[in-house]
Design a protein around this motif. Structure first.
Motif, PDB file in Angstrom:
ATOM      1  N   CYS A   1       0.830  -1.207   0.000  1.00  0.00           N
ATOM      2  CA  CYS A   1       0.000   0.000   0.000  1.00  0.00           C
ATOM      3  C   CYS A   1       0.863   1.254   0.000  1.00  0.00           C
ATOM      4  O   CYS A   1       1.876   1.324   0.695  1.00  0.00           O
ATOM      5  CB  CYS A   1      -0.884   0.029   1.244  1.00  0.00           C
ATOM      6  SG  CYS A   1      -1.831  -1.485   1.525  1.00  0.00           S
ATOM      7  N   VAL A   2       0.411   2.248  -0.759  1.00  0.00           N
ATOM      8  CA  VAL A   2       1.069   3.548  -0.815  1.00  0.00           C
ATOM      9  C   VAL A   2       0.047   4.609  -0.419  1.00  0.00           C
ATOM     10  O   VAL A   2      -1.086   4.600  -0.921  1.00  0.00           O
ATOM     11  CB  VAL A   2       1.609   3.836  -2.232  1.00  0.00           C
ATOM     12  CG1 VAL A   2       2.187   5.237  -2.315  1.00  0.00           C
ATOM     13  CG2 VAL A   2       2.637   2.801  -2.634  1.00  0.00           C
ATOM     14  N   PHE A   3       0.444   5.513   0.488  1.00  0.00           N
ATOM     15  CA  PHE A   3      -0.425   6.600   0.936  1.00  0.00           C
ATOM     16  C   PHE A   3       0.188   7.956   0.610  1.00  0.00           C
ATOM     17  O   PHE A   3       1.389   8.164   0.761  1.00  0.00           O
ATOM     18  CB  PHE A   3      -0.637   6.531   2.454  1.00  0.00           C
ATOM     19  CG  PHE A   3      -1.643   5.516   2.888  1.00  0.00           C
ATOM     20  CD1 PHE A   3      -2.980   5.848   3.016  1.00  0.00           C
ATOM     21  CD2 PHE A   3      -1.255   4.230   3.173  1.00  0.00           C
ATOM     22  CE1 PHE A   3      -3.912   4.910   3.409  1.00  0.00           C
ATOM     23  CE2 PHE A   3      -2.176   3.275   3.580  1.00  0.00           C
ATOM     24  CZ  PHE A   3      -3.512   3.620   3.698  1.00  0.00           C
ATOM     25  N   ASN A   4      -0.676   8.873   0.181  1.00  0.00           N
ATOM     26  CA  ASN A   4      -0.292  10.258  -0.044  1.00  0.00           C
ATOM     27  C   ASN A   4      -1.393  11.134   0.538  1.00  0.00           C
ATOM     28  O   ASN A   4      -2.552  10.946   0.169  1.00  0.00           O
ATOM     29  CB  ASN A   4      -0.136  10.518  -1.533  1.00  0.00           C
ATOM     30  CG  ASN A   4       0.355  11.917  -1.821  1.00  0.00           C
ATOM     31  OD1 ASN A   4       0.777  12.642  -0.949  1.00  0.00           O
ATOM     32  ND2 ASN A   4       0.267  12.289  -3.079  1.00  0.00           N
ATOM     33  N   PRO A   5      -1.101  12.053   1.445  1.00  0.00           N
ATOM     34  CA  PRO A   5       0.205  12.298   2.035  1.00  0.00           C
ATOM     35  C   PRO A   5       0.651  11.114   2.888  1.00  0.00           C
ATOM     36  O   PRO A   5      -0.160  10.258   3.260  1.00  0.00           O
ATOM     37  CB  PRO A   5      -0.012  13.557   2.887  1.00  0.00           C
ATOM     38  CG  PRO A   5      -1.467  13.594   3.178  1.00  0.00           C
ATOM     39  CD  PRO A   5      -2.142  12.935   2.016  1.00  0.00           C
ATOM     40  N   PRO A   6       1.929  11.067   3.207  1.00  0.00           N
ATOM     41  CA  PRO A   6       2.460   9.925   3.955  1.00  0.00           C
ATOM     42  C   PRO A   6       1.929   9.860   5.382  1.00  0.00           C
ATOM     43  O   PRO A   6       1.602  10.884   5.986  1.00  0.00           O
ATOM     44  CB  PRO A   6       3.965  10.170   3.951  1.00  0.00           C
ATOM     45  CG  PRO A   6       4.121  11.634   3.742  1.00  0.00           C
ATOM     46  CD  PRO A   6       2.960  12.061   2.900  1.00  0.00           C
ATOM     47  N   LEU A   7       1.855   8.640   5.895  1.00  0.00           N
ATOM     48  CA  LEU A   7       1.481   8.452   7.292  1.00  0.00           C
ATOM     49  C   LEU A   7       2.675   8.699   8.191  1.00  0.00           C
ATOM     50  O   LEU A   7       3.825   8.576   7.774  1.00  0.00           O
ATOM     51  CB  LEU A   7       0.959   7.029   7.528  1.00  0.00           C
ATOM     52  CG  LEU A   7      -0.296   6.600   6.759  1.00  0.00           C
ATOM     53  CD1 LEU A   7      -0.792   5.259   7.280  1.00  0.00           C
ATOM     54  CD2 LEU A   7      -1.391   7.638   6.795  1.00  0.00           C
ATOM     55  N   ASN A   8       2.382   9.030   9.448  1.00  0.00           N
ATOM     56  CA  ASN A   8       3.425   9.259  10.453  1.00  0.00           C
ATOM     57  C   ASN A   8       3.929   7.958  11.057  1.00  0.00           C
ATOM     58  O   ASN A   8       5.078   7.867  11.446  1.00  0.00           O
ATOM     59  CB  ASN A   8       2.904  10.159  11.566  1.00  0.00           C
ATOM     60  CG  ASN A   8       2.685  11.572  11.087  1.00  0.00           C
ATOM     61  OD1 ASN A   8       3.584  12.189  10.552  1.00  0.00           O
ATOM     62  ND2 ASN A   8       1.485  12.068  11.252  1.00  0.00           N
ATOM     63  N   GLY A   9       3.044   6.955  11.188  1.00  0.00           N
ATOM     64  CA  GLY A   9       3.519   5.677  11.678  1.00  0.00           C
ATOM     65  C   GLY A   9       2.571   4.884  12.542  1.00  0.00           C
ATOM     66  O   GLY A   9       2.435   3.690  12.383  1.00  0.00           O
ATOM     67  N   LYS A  10       1.896   5.518  13.480  1.00  0.00           N
ATOM     68  CA  LYS A  10       1.079   4.759  14.435  1.00  0.00           C
ATOM     69  C   LYS A  10      -0.418   4.837  14.150  1.00  0.00           C
ATOM     70  O   LYS A  10      -1.223   4.409  14.966  1.00  0.00           O
ATOM     71  CB  LYS A  10       1.364   5.240  15.858  1.00  0.00           C
ATOM     72  CG  LYS A  10       2.766   4.891  16.314  1.00  0.00           C
ATOM     73  CD  LYS A  10       2.943   5.163  17.784  1.00  0.00           C
ATOM     74  CE  LYS A  10       4.337   4.733  18.231  1.00  0.00           C
ATOM     75  NZ  LYS A  10       4.539   4.950  19.655  1.00  0.00           N
ATOM     76  N   GLU A  11      -0.798   5.342  12.988  1.00  0.00           N
ATOM     77  CA  GLU A  11      -2.206   5.516  12.670  1.00  0.00           C
ATOM     78  C   GLU A  11      -2.974   4.194  12.678  1.00  0.00           C
ATOM     79  O   GLU A  11      -2.479   3.165  12.219  1.00  0.00           O
ATOM     80  CB  GLU A  11      -2.377   6.146  11.276  1.00  0.00           C
ATOM     81  CG  GLU A  11      -1.958   7.581  11.192  1.00  0.00           C
ATOM     82  CD  GLU A  11      -0.496   7.773  10.828  1.00  0.00           C
ATOM     83  OE1 GLU A  11      -0.129   8.876  10.443  1.00  0.00           O
ATOM     84  OE2 GLU A  11       0.295   6.806  10.951  1.00  0.00           O
ATOM     85  N   VAL A  12      -4.181   4.264  13.199  1.00  0.00           N
ATOM     86  CA  VAL A  12      -5.203   3.232  13.041  1.00  0.00           C
ATOM     87  C   VAL A  12      -6.475   3.974  12.631  1.00  0.00           C
ATOM     88  O   VAL A  12      -6.581   5.187  12.798  1.00  0.00           O
ATOM     89  CB  VAL A  12      -5.430   2.388  14.319  1.00  0.00           C
ATOM     90  CG1 VAL A  12      -4.196   1.552  14.643  1.00  0.00           C
ATOM     91  CG2 VAL A  12      -5.821   3.239  15.504  1.00  0.00           C
ATOM     92  N   HIS A  13      -7.447   3.261  12.097  1.00  0.00           N
ATOM     93  CA  HIS A  13      -8.656   3.905  11.586  1.00  0.00           C
ATOM     94  C   HIS A  13      -9.464   4.556  12.711  1.00  0.00           C
ATOM     95  O   HIS A  13      -9.655   3.952  13.763  1.00  0.00           O
ATOM     96  CB  HIS A  13      -9.538   2.886  10.871  1.00  0.00           C
ATOM     97  CG  HIS A  13      -8.866   2.281   9.690  1.00  0.00           C
ATOM     98  ND1 HIS A  13      -8.758   0.928   9.524  1.00  0.00           N
ATOM     99  CD2 HIS A  13      -8.244   2.834   8.626  1.00  0.00           C
ATOM    100  CE1 HIS A  13      -8.112   0.669   8.399  1.00  0.00           C
ATOM    101  NE2 HIS A  13      -7.784   1.815   7.840  1.00  0.00           N
ATOM    102  N   ASN A  14      -9.955   5.770  12.448  1.00  0.00           N
ATOM    103  CA  ASN A  14     -10.857   6.416  13.396  1.00  0.00           C
ATOM    104  C   ASN A  14     -12.273   5.898  13.165  1.00  0.00           C
ATOM    105  O   ASN A  14     -12.474   4.987  12.361  1.00  0.00           O
ATOM    106  CB  ASN A  14     -10.755   7.948  13.293  1.00  0.00           C
ATOM    107  CG  ASN A  14     -11.235   8.499  11.963  1.00  0.00           C
ATOM    108  OD1 ASN A  14     -11.954   7.845  11.197  1.00  0.00           O
ATOM    109  ND2 ASN A  14     -10.838   9.730  11.659  1.00  0.00           N
TER     110      ASN A  14
END
Length: 133
Positions: free
Chosen positions: A107-120
């Motif tokens: 998976c590629v995300f733009n803008p980039p994730l910071n690291g510890k994200e989980v779905h809200n």
């Protein structure tokens, strides 16, 4: 140059497990790597069936292994996911992901994730999330 292996990224605490038990994601490349996107190897567990709506990010997903489907909720279209298929959420598409088998995804995300994200609660990642220490 940046060099990481999946194993080293997991040992460095870059593997995040979803609180709902649907997936885990090893964040190979993150915002602080300054590449303008993030890159993840994500496992969607067999039987997972959950809604997402990336309101803050665009995502491209390539299936490495396993089988499932993605359904776009705006039009009810279902797309079969199998090794070699790519789906691109280019319009912040609200969607449901279903895993008939365990799926391994790049998976590629733009803008980039910071690291510890989980779905809200909306199924999105927040823009300002914690970074991996």
């Amino acid at each position: 140059m940046i060099f990481r292996t999946l194993e080293s990224a997991e040992k460095e605490g870059r593997k995040i497990v979803s609180p709902d038990g649907n997936w885990d994601s090893t964040r190979m490349l993150l915002k602080d790597d300054n590449m303008g996107f993030s890159f993840h190897i994500t496992t969607i567990y067999k039987g997972a069936d959950f809604q997402m709506h990336y309101q803050n990010h665009l995502e491209s997903v390539y299936c490495v292994s396993g089988r499932g489907e993605v359904e776009t909720l705006a039009d009810g279209k279902k797309y079969s996911i199998e090794p070699g298929s790519l789906y691109i959420l280019d319009k912040h598409d609200k969607h449901v992901l279903r895993a008939f088998e365990e799926m391994k995804m790049a998976c590629v995300f733009n803008p980039p994730l910071n690291g510890k994200e989980v779905h809200n609660k909306e199924g999105a990642y927040e823009l300002e999330a914690d970074t991996i220490d």
